[in-house]
Design a protein around this motif. Structure first.
Motif, mmCIF file in Angstrom:
data_model
loop_
_atom_site.group_PDB
_atom_site.id
_atom_site.type_symbol
_atom_site.label_atom_id
_atom_site.label_comp_id
_atom_site.label_asym_id
_atom_site.label_seq_id
_atom_site.Cartn_x
_atom_site.Cartn_y
_atom_site.Cartn_z
ATOM 1 N N TYR A 157 11.020 -4.590 11.322
ATOM 2 C CA TYR A 157 11.544 -3.653 12.317
ATOM 3 C C TYR A 157 10.561 -3.589 13.469
ATOM 4 N N ASN A 158 10.942 -3.360 14.750
ATOM 5 C CA ASN A 158 12.259 -3.112 15.278
ATOM 6 C C ASN A 158 12.579 -4.075 16.425
ATOM 7 N N LEU A 159 12.201 -5.318 16.269
ATOM 8 C CA LEU A 159 12.291 -6.284 17.358
ATOM 9 C C LEU A 159 13.714 -6.411 17.894
ATOM 10 N N GLU A 307 6.786 -4.393 15.019
ATOM 11 C CA GLU A 307 7.012 -5.584 15.851
ATOM 12 C C GLU A 307 7.093 -5.218 17.328
ATOM 13 N N ASP A 308 6.691 -6.139 18.175
ATOM 14 C CA ASP A 308 6.865 -6.004 19.625
ATOM 15 C C ASP A 308 7.150 -7.371 20.231
ATOM 16 N N LEU A 309 7.994 -7.380 21.266
ATOM 17 C CA LEU A 309 8.222 -8.583 22.055
ATOM 18 C C LEU A 309 7.367 -8.502 23.306
ATOM 19 N N TYR A 310 6.520 -9.514 23.505
ATOM 20 C CA TYR A 310 5.673 -9.576 24.689
ATOM 21 C C TYR A 310 6.270 -10.569 25.690
ATOM 22 N N PHE A 352 1.286 -20.493 20.347
ATOM 23 C CA PHE A 352 0.903 -19.130 20.020
ATOM 24 C C PHE A 352 0.109 -18.537 21.172
ATOM 25 N N THR A 353 0.365 -17.271 21.454
ATOM 26 C CA THR A 353 -0.493 -16.521 22.363
ATOM 27 C C THR A 353 -1.431 -15.653 21.521
ATOM 28 N N ARG A 354 -2.267 -14.893 22.163
ATOM 29 C CA ARG A 354 -3.153 -13.982 21.444
ATOM 30 C C ARG A 354 -2.360 -12.941 20.647
ATOM 31 N N HIS A 355 -1.070 -12.754 20.995
ATOM 32 C CA HIS A 355 -0.261 -11.746 20.314
ATOM 33 C C HIS A 355 0.553 -12.308 19.156
ATOM 34 N N VAL A 371 6.220 -12.950 19.848
ATOM 35 C CA VAL A 371 6.426 -11.836 18.927
ATOM 36 C C VAL A 371 5.093 -11.420 18.336
ATOM 37 N N ARG A 372 4.785 -10.150 18.485
ATOM 38 C CA ARG A 372 3.653 -9.590 17.747
ATOM 39 C C ARG A 372 4.217 -8.846 16.555
ATOM 40 N N ALA A 373 3.759 -9.191 15.352
ATOM 41 C CA ALA A 373 4.287 -8.595 14.123
ATOM 42 C C ALA A 373 3.127 -8.227 13.213
ATOM 43 N N ALA A 374 3.075 -6.963 12.837
ATOM 44 C CA ALA A 374 2.024 -6.539 11.920
ATOM 45 C C ALA A 374 2.073 -7.335 10.627
ATOM 46 N N TRP A 375 3.294 -7.751 10.254
ATOM 47 C CA TRP A 375 3.445 -8.449 8.977
ATOM 48 C C TRP A 375 2.913 -9.878 8.987
#
Length: 788
Positions: A157-159, A307-310, A352-355, A371-375
């Motif tokens: 969640y929650n991309l 999750e976050d979209l950069y 891949f980026t830093r995120h 995509v940055r994802a804690a998982w």
């Protein structure tokens, strides 16, 4: 009770075992493993999981690691590339350490057990599940690192909400977005992050993410299929004051896509210091839902926004460089070779980026997206954290173990024989210092996570005065919780299932395990209950409208979506297919140009397979004029007539709404031979995505159930043998096994079977005995041997 037949005995020599292990399989297909050490126990668990689910395990591993093209051909290369983007790529020492003591050793033993059974199938090909022969390949060996490296099977969640929200804002504005989805806790005004250009975000920005996280064979093709089913769950726990026996009860029914074989696998794991029984995913060691004779535990999704979209601005002359801070950073590029059946290997370039992984590049617009994802971080392999709590000896030990839980976010409930009940949500919550996670953000350094909130930042509850606790993925942050500064998420599930559970639980203090099983299959629709008053006083000369009123208003219908109910069939067709779209159309009419009205309605309609949120509809009920109600009722009756015939007396919801399970590779297997075992059903079903007994469905083309609780459990805490369980369609994934589909009919009829726990009860129910012995005269990596 039917007499249990004398057990059939099979002996195996298994390399790596230090002492014999006994596996007693009961009449319901549940294996009870008894070992002299934890090492041997988890090795035997892997061996036994492969014995029952080898093809499912192999497919899980290939999908997760990006190795499908190796056995299915070039059409799966794109999926394999996507899967590899979302593997864990960090330091493995840090990864193993994040789960706590013993997890690495447990996983290595489990994988050694799988490999021992794979070796046995190599020595005796007839033991391998028939899919391998039909598809022309053999099961592969595992590495222990495969288990934590694969992340794409978890619930995340929650991309998708971020992107859906951005697209709606971009095309139709904030008032239309208010009609798409409710945000909680509220009211919560949307703020577009400074520097975010919504026009840059393409509609297909998440295609690669979906390829990686959605089974590519769900629609019989190699392309991504839409998420289907309801990835939610129900659980509740009752204090002794609420039960007929004076013992606590704990109930849990996770909702995932209904599948063949089942997503879950039941097992009983017993060794010195550990005696745990319940369910987990077959490809993972340990147990995540169940009890250990001291603590009972169950989980539902607590939808932490992980999750976050950069969105990046890229350099015109070097599109793999993106603006960050005062300069430019280069994407890291990894090139991998993907083996392809029947052709040369395919080269996959991963960026891949830093995120995080780059999922879309638009050099013509000077943009890229990651995509940055804690998982994707250490200690976040889905459900592997259950190793830390399955042996907890007390309520405090259980909640302490949850401090290390990473992903997915979970509402953990627990109960102990002394009467203690509690709730402890867990999951790693990112700290977003200057935004709320509801929308994508620029990737130029202005929007960075500042670590994670500590585990004690989340609320918890123990021994409430009301005598029960329930969760159903609803917004359950307590009043006063600072979600604006300690944001968990603003994207929660609707409270409908929780509200119904709370209504029923609070009405009684004589609960039994059997009563909890019935509540797990409760089909009362709260949206139906709320919509029926709209029909009061409605009149019409249209015979179809009169038919509708006779069924829904005048016939005494109790708003229960029972499989044999004509009113339920009409209501579901009317509410989802006619009333909801009509209300949204009326609400959008003043907000969008007429030539874009249909597009706007389609954009804000919830996905049909998971359309279990009536809150927007309820807000729009004042727009339901008599004319709108009559028109939509007439249309709905005409639709049901086309589906079920002209006689309402012959209508039944279960005639439309059915469970029809299919093997994930049914189409490919059908090309290779006669395979009737790749499908089960159809069988009639009650309920919908709105009911406690959750049975979400796709109305087009056939109202087939797509998700729900294939696994259900009710634990009688302290009288463990009185616990009840269900795992549909059966414990085994091998169509030759008597336990391949032996629970399907009982599941469809909402029944359960006993979960035997004590050795005495297990012995009484045993129908097969497997004896695993250390391999004599072989090295530890040699093949297993079967001695029947």
């Amino acid at each position: 009770m039917t007499e249990t037949p004398a057990p059939h005995e099979t002996r195996y020599e298994v390399p790596g075992l230090e002492a014999p292990v006994e596996i007693l399989v009961d009449r319901w297909g549940v294996p009870h493993l008894y070992a002299a050490s934890r090492h041997d126990l988890f090795l035997a668990q892997g061996f036994n999981a492969a014995r029952d689910r080898l093809f499912q395990l192999d497919l899980w591993r290939r999908r997760g690691l990006g190795l499908l093209a190796e056995v299915f051909g070039a059409e799966y290369v794109e999926h394999d590339r996507a899967a590899r983007l979302f593997l864990y790529r960090g330091d493995m020492a840090e990864e193993w350490a994040a789960y706590g003591p013993g997890t690495e050793e447990m996983t290595r033993a489990f994988v050694a057990g799988i490999n021992a059974y794979v070796a046995l199938c190599e020595a005796e090909p007839g033991l391998a599940p028939p899919e391998f022969g039909l598809l022309g390949y053999a099961p592969a060996r595992w590495s222990a690192e495969d288990v934590p490296r694969i992340r794409s099977h978890g619930l995340s969640y929650n991309l998708q909400d971020e992107v859906a929200r951005a697209r709606t804002l971009r095309d139709f504005g904030p008032e239309a977005e208010e009609l798409r989805k409710v945000r909680e806790p509220g009211p919560h005004a949307l703020r577009v992050p400074e520097g975010l250009d919504l026009s840059l975000i393409p509609d297909d920005v998440l295609r690669v993410y979906e390829l990686a996280t959605v089974a590519p064979w769900a629609a019989g093709s190699a392309g991504p299929a839409p998420r289907q089913g309801l990835d939610g769950s129900n659980n509740w726990v009752l204090a002794p004051s609420r039960t007929a026996t004076g013992r606590p009860l704990l109930a849990n029914d996770p909702h995932r896509p209904v599948s063949l074989p089942s997503l879950r696998y039941l097992a009983h794991l017993s060794a010195p210091g550990l005696d745990v029984i319940g369910a987990g995913e077959p490809a993972l060691p340990g147990i995540s839902i169940g009890h250990n004779g001291r603590v009972a535990f169950g989980l539902t999704i607590f939808p932490v926004d992980q999750e976050d979209l950069y969105v990046y601005r890229t350099r015109p002359d070097a599109p793999r460089a993106y603006a960050y801070g005062d300069g430019w950073e280069e994407m890291e590029t990894v090139t991998e070779s993907i083996p392809v059946r029947g052709g040369p290997p395919a080269e996959a370039e991963l960026c891949f980026t830093r995120h995080g992984p780059v999922v879309r590049e638009l050099p013509e617009k000077r943009a890229a997206f990651a995509v940055r994802a804690a998982w994707l971080g250490p200690g976040m392999a889905p459900y592997l954290g259950s190793a830390g709590y399955m042996g907890a000896e007390s309520a405090d030990a259980f909640t302490d173990a949850m401090r290390r839980w990473g992903a997915p976010g979970e509402n953990q409930i627990y109960a102990t024989p002394d009467g203690t009940i509690g709730w402890r949500p867990a999951g790693r919550v990112p700290v977003r210092p200057n935004w709320d996670g509801t929308l994508p953000v620029p990737g130029d350094g202005r929007y960075e996570w500042a670590g994670f909130h500590g585990p004690d930042a989340l609320p918890a509850e123990r021994a409430p005065e009301r005598g029960w606790i329930a969760t159903a993925n609803e917004m359950n942050l307590p009043p006063g919780y600072p979600n604006d500064t300690r944001t968990v998420t603003y994207d929660w599930y609707a409270p409908t299932r929780y509200d119904r559970v709370a209504e029923v639980l609070s009405a009684r203090d004589d609960w039994t395990a059997e009563g909890c099983v019935r509540l797990q299959s409760d089909y009362v629709s709260l949206p139906a209950r709320a919509a029926l008053p709209l029909l009061a006083g409605l009149t019409s000369d249209d015979p179809r409208v009169l038919t509708a009123l006779g069924l829904l208003r005048d016939g005494g219908w109790d708003a229960s979506l029972d499989a044999d109910s004509a009113a339920a069939a009409l209501f579901e067709v009317w509410y989802r297919g006619h009333l909801r779209p009509a209300l949204l159309r009326e609400a959008l009419r003043p907000l969008v140009p007429g030539d874009r009205l249909a597009e706007a309605v389609a954009r804000v309609l919830p996905p049909e397979a998971a359309s279990a949120d009536a809150r927007v509809d309820l807000r729009l009920f004042p727009l339901a004029t008599p004319e709108l109600l009559a028109a939509t009722l007439g249309e709905a009756v005409a639709a049901v007539e086309r589906l079920l015939g002209p006689d309402p007396a012959a209508w039944a919801w279960g005639t439309l709404h059915r469970a029809h399970l299919r093997h994930p590779l049914a189409d490919k297997l059908a090309e290779a031979g006669d395979v009737p075992w790749t499908a089960l059903g159809p069988v009639p079903r009650g309920g919908s995505g709105d009911t406690v007994g959750a049975t979400p469905y796709l109305p087009d083309p056939d109202f087939r159930q797509t998700g729900g609780a294939s696994f259900r459990m009710v634990v009688d805490v302290g009288a463990w043998d009185s616990s009840l369980v269900m795992n549909s369609p059966g414990q085994s994934g091998d169509p030759r096994s008597p336990h391949h589909a032996d629970h399907f009919a009982d599941w469809a009829a909402d029944r359960a079977f006993p979960l035997a726990y004590t050795r005495e009860r297990v012995e009484r129910e045993t129908t097969a005995r497997l004896l695993l012995a250390p391999a004599e005269g072989q090295d530890r990596g040699g093949p297993a041997r079967r001695r029947t």
